[in-house]
Design a protein around this motif. Structure first.
Motif, PDB file in Angstrom:
ATOM      1  N   TRP A  30      -6.224 -63.035 -86.183  1.00 10.31           N
ATOM      2  CA  TRP A  30      -5.381 -63.439 -87.309  1.00 10.31           C
ATOM      3  C   TRP A  30      -6.132 -63.278 -88.625  1.00 10.31           C
ATOM      4  CZ3 TRP A  30      -6.209 -67.618 -90.709  1.00 10.31           C
ATOM      5  CH2 TRP A  30      -5.177 -67.850 -91.614  1.00 10.31           C
ATOM      6  N   GLU A  31      -7.405 -63.705 -88.662  1.00  9.42           N
ATOM      7  CA  GLU A  31      -8.174 -63.608 -89.904  1.00  9.42           C
ATOM      8  C   GLU A  31      -8.347 -62.157 -90.334  1.00  9.42           C
ATOM      9  OE1 GLU A  31     -12.397 -65.073 -91.930  1.00  9.42           O
ATOM     10  OE2 GLU A  31     -11.937 -65.621 -89.859  1.00  9.42           O
ATOM     11  N   LEU A  32      -8.599 -61.260 -89.370  1.00 12.94           N
ATOM     12  CA  LEU A  32      -8.774 -59.848 -89.705  1.00 12.94           C
ATOM     13  C   LEU A  32      -7.475 -59.242 -90.223  1.00 12.94           C
ATOM     14  CD1 LEU A  32     -10.480 -57.314 -89.828  1.00 12.94           C
ATOM     15  CD2 LEU A  32     -10.013 -56.946 -87.389  1.00 12.94           C
ATOM     16  N   LEU A  33      -6.356 -59.576 -89.593  1.00 11.81           N
ATOM     17  CA  LEU A  33      -5.068 -59.075 -90.069  1.00 11.81           C
ATOM     18  C   LEU A  33      -4.777 -59.559 -91.482  1.00 11.81           C
ATOM     19  CD1 LEU A  33      -2.896 -59.505 -86.852  1.00 11.81           C
ATOM     20  CD2 LEU A  33      -3.524 -57.337 -87.934  1.00 11.81           C
ATOM     21  N   GLU A  34      -5.092 -60.820 -91.746  1.00 15.41           N
ATOM     22  CA  GLU A  34      -4.868 -61.380 -93.083  1.00 15.41           C
ATOM     23  C   GLU A  34      -5.740 -60.692 -94.130  1.00 15.41           C
ATOM     24  OE1 GLU A  34      -2.969 -63.658 -94.567  1.00 15.41           O
ATOM     25  OE2 GLU A  34      -1.739 -64.129 -92.833  1.00 15.41           O
ATOM     26  N   ALA A  35      -6.959 -60.306 -93.726  1.00 14.38           N
ATOM     27  CA  ALA A  35      -7.884 -59.689 -94.676  1.00 14.38           C
ATOM     28  C   ALA A  35      -7.535 -58.238 -94.972  1.00 14.38           C
ATOM     29  CB  ALA A  35      -9.310 -59.777 -94.127  1.00 14.38           C
ATOM     30  N   SER A  36      -6.749 -57.611 -94.116  1.00 15.85           N
ATOM     31  CA  SER A  36      -6.431 -56.194 -94.260  1.00 15.85           C
ATOM     32  C   SER A  36      -5.261 -55.980 -95.215  1.00 15.85           C
ATOM     33  CB  SER A  36      -6.083 -55.609 -92.891  1.00 15.85           C
ATOM     34  OG  SER A  36      -5.538 -54.317 -93.025  1.00 15.85           O
ATOM     35  N   ALA A  44      -3.598 -53.206 -94.894  1.00 15.03           N
ATOM     36  CA  ALA A  44      -2.737 -52.296 -94.131  1.00 15.03           C
ATOM     37  C   ALA A  44      -1.553 -53.025 -93.519  1.00 15.03           C
ATOM     38  CB  ALA A  44      -3.552 -51.604 -93.040  1.00 15.03           C
ATOM     39  N   VAL A  45      -1.754 -54.270 -93.071  1.00 12.85           N
ATOM     40  CA  VAL A  45      -0.690 -55.026 -92.409  1.00 12.85           C
ATOM     41  C   VAL A  45      -0.098 -56.015 -93.403  1.00 12.85           C
ATOM     42  CG1 VAL A  45      -0.143 -56.622 -90.535  1.00 12.85           C
ATOM     43  CG2 VAL A  45      -1.815 -54.789 -90.176  1.00 12.85           C
ATOM     44  N   THR A  46       1.177 -55.869 -93.671  1.00 11.43           N
ATOM     45  CA  THR A  46       1.830 -56.742 -94.650  1.00 11.43           C
ATOM     46  C   THR A  46       2.654 -57.853 -93.998  1.00 11.43           C
ATOM     47  OG1 THR A  46       3.703 -55.202 -94.767  1.00 11.43           O
ATOM     48  CG2 THR A  46       1.924 -54.933 -96.389  1.00 11.43           C
ATOM     49  N   ASP A  47       2.923 -57.758 -92.714  1.00  9.63           N
ATOM     50  CA  ASP A  47       3.687 -58.797 -92.010  1.00  9.63           C
ATOM     51  C   ASP A  47       2.854 -59.301 -90.827  1.00  9.63           C
ATOM     52  OD1 ASP A  47       5.490 -60.509 -90.868  1.00  9.63           O
ATOM     53  OD2 ASP A  47       7.023 -58.988 -90.427  1.00  9.63           O
ATOM     54  N   VAL A  48       1.961 -60.218 -91.129  1.00 11.15           N
ATOM     55  CA  VAL A  48       1.081 -60.739 -90.083  1.00 11.15           C
ATOM     56  C   VAL A  48       1.848 -61.604 -89.080  1.00 11.15           C
ATOM     57  CG1 VAL A  48      -0.945 -62.172 -89.610  1.00 11.15           C
ATOM     58  CG2 VAL A  48      -0.954 -60.561 -91.538  1.00 11.15           C
ATOM     59  N   PRO A  49       2.683 -62.569 -89.533  1.00  6.28           N
ATOM     60  CA  PRO A  49       3.442 -63.360 -88.551  1.00  6.28           C
ATOM     61  C   PRO A  49       4.316 -62.490 -87.656  1.00  6.28           C
ATOM     62  CG  PRO A  49       3.511 -64.421 -90.693  1.00  6.28           C
ATOM     63  CD  PRO A  49       2.908 -63.062 -90.908  1.00  6.28           C
ATOM     64  N   GLY A  50       4.944 -61.462 -88.254  1.00  5.40           N
ATOM     65  CA  GLY A  50       5.794 -60.571 -87.474  1.00  5.40           C
ATOM     66  C   GLY A  50       5.013 -59.770 -86.449  1.00  5.40           C
ATOM     67  N   THR A  51       3.776 -59.432 -86.781  1.00  2.00           N
ATOM     68  CA  THR A  51       2.930 -58.696 -85.842  1.00  2.00           C
ATOM     69  C   THR A  51       2.653 -59.539 -84.605  1.00  2.00           C
ATOM     70  OG1 THR A  51       1.901 -57.456 -87.646  1.00  2.00           O
ATOM     71  CG2 THR A  51       0.697 -57.578 -85.560  1.00  2.00           C
ATOM     72  N   PHE A  52       2.256 -60.796 -84.832  1.00  4.18           N
ATOM     73  CA  PHE A  52       2.005 -61.662 -83.688  1.00  4.18           C
ATOM     74  C   PHE A  52       3.280 -61.886 -82.878  1.00  4.18           C
ATOM     75  CE2 PHE A  52      -1.906 -62.916 -85.916  1.00  4.18           C
ATOM     76  CZ  PHE A  52      -2.785 -62.953 -84.849  1.00  4.18           C
ATOM     77  N   LYS A  53       4.394 -62.035 -83.556  1.00 11.78           N
ATOM     78  CA  LYS A  53       5.660 -62.252 -82.857  1.00 11.78           C
ATOM     79  C   LYS A  53       6.011 -61.058 -81.987  1.00 11.78           C
ATOM     80  CE  LYS A  53      10.345 -63.974 -83.687  1.00 11.78           C
ATOM     81  NZ  LYS A  53      11.304 -64.433 -84.724  1.00 11.78           N
ATOM     82  N   SER A  54       5.698 -59.853 -82.473  1.00 10.29           N
ATOM     83  CA  SER A  54       6.015 -58.645 -81.699  1.00 10.29           C
ATOM     84  C   SER A  54       5.197 -58.553 -80.422  1.00 10.29           C
ATOM     85  CB  SER A  54       5.757 -57.401 -82.560  1.00 10.29           C
ATOM     86  OG  SER A  54       4.364 -57.138 -82.695  1.00 10.29           O
ATOM     87  N   TRP A  55       4.047 -59.245 -80.390  1.00 13.75           N
ATOM     88  CA  TRP A  55       3.177 -59.194 -79.218  1.00 13.75           C
ATOM     89  C   TRP A  55       3.639 -60.122 -78.098  1.00 13.75           C
ATOM     90  CZ3 TRP A  55      -2.076 -59.808 -82.261  1.00 13.75           C
ATOM     91  CH2 TRP A  55      -2.339 -58.625 -82.962  1.00 13.75           C
ATOM     92  N   ARG A  56       4.657 -60.930 -78.351  1.00 16.12           N
ATOM     93  CA  ARG A  56       5.087 -61.906 -77.342  1.00 16.12           C
ATOM     94  C   ARG A  56       5.769 -61.260 -76.152  1.00 16.12           C
ATOM     95  NH1 ARG A  56       8.696 -66.293 -80.123  1.00 16.12           N
ATOM     96  NH2 ARG A  56       8.531 -67.190 -78.037  1.00 16.12           N
ATOM     97  N   HIS A  57       6.202 -60.024 -76.308  1.00 15.35           N
ATOM     98  CA  HIS A  57       6.917 -59.353 -75.216  1.00 15.35           C
ATOM     99  C   HIS A  57       6.341 -57.959 -75.001  1.00 15.35           C
ATOM    100  CE1 HIS A  57       9.910 -62.547 -75.254  1.00 15.35           C
ATOM    101  NE2 HIS A  57       9.934 -62.433 -76.565  1.00 15.35           N
ATOM    102  N   GLY A  58       6.049 -57.647 -73.747  1.00 13.72           N
ATOM    103  CA  GLY A  58       5.615 -56.308 -73.384  1.00 13.72           C
ATOM    104  C   GLY A  58       4.135 -56.047 -73.517  1.00 13.72           C
ATOM    105  N   THR A  59       3.368 -56.963 -74.087  1.00 11.44           N
ATOM    106  CA  THR A  59       1.941 -56.714 -74.255  1.00 11.44           C
ATOM    107  C   THR A  59       1.136 -57.484 -73.213  1.00 11.44           C
ATOM    108  OG1 THR A  59       1.388 -58.564 -75.722  1.00 11.44           O
ATOM    109  CG2 THR A  59       2.355 -56.611 -76.738  1.00 11.44           C
TER     110      THR A  59
END
Length: 314
Positions: free
Chosen positions: A182-188, A190-205
């Motif tokens: 989470w900290e690395l995503l926040e610091a980047s 490149a990724v503008t939707d950090v909460p959405g990224t984690f949410k996308s990982w809830r299925h299929g990963t």
């Protein structure tokens, strides 16, 4: 069946409710008279029919030891004491031997499920003699999640809490990995939707998990975690896991690092990093921020009175 429950806090109280929903007769005792069914441990024992089963759900350490000692003097031969707190497995072994001298049984249960367990069930890791565990199965069947999983008779006395200790050590490592990601995503940038990224990982990963679900829930409530302070306590079981690893010569680099990360979270200004900064300044003249806001020395001025050795880090 009938059971006594000592300690009616967030875990013990919810477990008592789940047991009552399952048709069991629960007599609860708590130091808070507003939520207690009886006024003392003696009254609790007197309310239970022999052979009794009494579940202790109080903080580990001295509170549990004191409660077990009192029960030893109040209970009768054939009764069973269950320790469902986060006790050290070596305490279990001492309790079992002490109670056995009075003809009393002892079972240790590592419990996981938190505040959600009342509805979804608790994962139970049990240690004790086969006969004692079998006698308590109606209670365990009601507390555990529906289905076959969520319960294990892990071994003899102490095995339940040892398994729970390792479980919590693994939990430390998983939580730390999510936190660092989470900290690395926040610091980047490149990724503008950090909460959405984690949410996308809830299925299929391959990292989907209940911890990930809870992380997403936390970010939905506070996307930047602005309401929280970066401070985390440890329950003690992370330390015990690391110590057990030392005792058994088993390397646990991830779990050990996650425990130390919690220690670091409690330091507003790390004493060790102060020394690292001081040493870097001494041999290389690296910039150092002083408490008083002193200006950093230039990179080419390590100090007139100090001659750095040739092999010094640069």
């Amino acid at each position: 069946m009938q059971i006594g429950m000592i300690g009616l806090g967030k875990m013990g109280g919810n477990m008592a409710q789940r047991l009552r929903r399952g048709g069991h007769d629960v007599v609860g005792y708590d130091r808070d008279p507003a939520i207690s069914d009886v006024g003392s441990l003696k009254e609790l024992v007197d309310r239970l029919e022999a052979p009794r089963a009494v579940w202790v759900m109080v903080p580990a350490g001295q509170p549990t030891r004191a409660t077990v000692d009192q029960l030893r003097d109040l209970l009768s031969e054939g009764d069973i004491v269950i320790d469902g707190g986060n006790s050290h497995y070596k305490d279990d072994q001492r309790h079992a031997a002490d109670l056995a001298a009075r003809g009393l049984g002892f079972v240790d249960v590592g419990v996981s499920g938190g505040v959600w367990g009342i509805d979804y069930g608790y994962a139970l890791m049990v240690g004790g003699e086969d006969a004692h565990v079998q006698r308590l199965m109606p209670i365990f069947d009601t507390l555990k999640p529906e289905g076959e999983d969520g319960f294990v008779h892990a071994g003899g006395v102490g095995a339940g809490h040892f398994a729970k200790m390792v479980h919590n050590g693994i939990e430390y490592g998983m939580m730390q990995a999510f936190a660092e990601g989470w900290e690395l995503l926040e610091a980047s940038d490149a990724v503008t939707d950090v909460p959405g990224t984690f949410k996308s990982w809830r299925h299929g990963t391959v990292i989907r998990s209940w911890l990930l679900d809870l992380l997403v829930r936390a970010l939905e409530a506070d996307p930047d975690l602005a309401e929280l302070k970066g401070y985390a306590e440890d329950s003690g079981e992370g330390r015990w896991t690391v110590q057990a690893a030392v005792d058994h010569a088993v390397p646990l680099p991830a779990i050990t690092a996650s425990l130390y990360a919690r220690f670091a979270s409690r330091q507003t200004d790390s004493p060790a990093m102060k020394m690292v900064a001081a040493l870097r300044n001494q041999f290389g003249g690296h910039a150092v921020a002083s408490v008083e806001g002193q200006k950093a020395k230039g990179a080419d001025s390590p100090g007139a009175d100090v001659t750095p050795p040739a092999e010094a880090e640069r």
